[in-house]
Design an enzyme around this catalytic site. Structure first.
Site, PDB file in Angstrom:
ATOM      1  N   ARG A  18       0.827  -1.215   0.000  1.00 21.58           N
ATOM      2  CA  ARG A  18       0.000   0.000   0.000  1.00 21.58           C
ATOM      3  C   ARG A  18       0.855   1.255   0.000  1.00 21.58           C
ATOM      4  O   ARG A  18       0.590   2.184  -0.772  1.00 21.58           O
ATOM      5  CB  ARG A  18      -0.953   0.019   1.196  1.00 21.58           C
ATOM      6  CG  ARG A  18      -2.057  -1.021   1.101  1.00 21.58           C
ATOM      7  CD  ARG A  18      -2.946  -0.991   2.320  1.00 21.58           C
ATOM      8  NE  ARG A  18      -2.144  -1.240   3.519  1.00 21.58           N
ATOM      9  CZ  ARG A  18      -2.483  -0.867   4.743  1.00 21.58           C
ATOM     10  NH1 ARG A  18      -3.623  -0.223   4.954  1.00 21.58           N
ATOM     11  NH2 ARG A  18      -1.721  -1.135   5.772  1.00 21.58           N
ATOM     12  N   ASN A  36      -6.002  -2.846   2.140  1.00 18.95           N
ATOM     13  CA  ASN A  36      -5.948  -4.289   2.331  1.00 18.95           C
ATOM     14  C   ASN A  36      -7.366  -4.829   2.455  1.00 18.95           C
ATOM     15  O   ASN A  36      -8.240  -4.182   3.032  1.00 18.95           O
ATOM     16  CB  ASN A  36      -5.176  -4.646   3.603  1.00 18.95           C
ATOM     17  CG  ASN A  36      -3.687  -4.490   3.448  1.00 18.95           C
ATOM     18  OD1 ASN A  36      -3.154  -4.439   2.354  1.00 18.95           O
ATOM     19  ND2 ASN A  36      -2.985  -4.392   4.565  1.00 18.95           N
TER      20      ASN A  36
END
Length: 90
Positions: A18, A36
């Site tokens: 990320r 996520n």
């Protein structure tokens, strides 16, 4: 303007995926978000110039060092008018 939703599968959590995606999006001027998912995948929404979005989709196909991307699903979506790129979740 191109807008897409991604689902990235493989070893993509716990490897700075990320944070790295956010850095790449900022570099390319792509807006949207990354997060996520409970199933171990990563979801993302990308908006921007078609070439920049295509380049970020390509980057997502390998991700940062330590990631092992097995699959990237891409689906065209409606733009949300995102102002920047955000990492969602903890």
């Amino acid at each position: 303007m191109r807008s897409v939703d991604l689902r990235i599968q493989g070893r993509v959590q716990g490897v700075f995926y990320r944070a790295s995606t956010t850095r790449e999006a900022d570099r390319l001027g792509v807006r949207g978000w990354v997060r996520n998912e409970p199933d171990g995948s990563v979801a993302a929404h990308l908006e921007g110039e078609p070439d920049a979005v295509a380049e970020l989709i390509s980057w997502c196909g390998h991700g940062p060092p330590g990631a092992r991307v097995e699959r990237v699903d891409v689906e065209d979506s409606a733009p949300t008018g995102a102002a920047g790129f955000t990492t969602l979740g903890g």
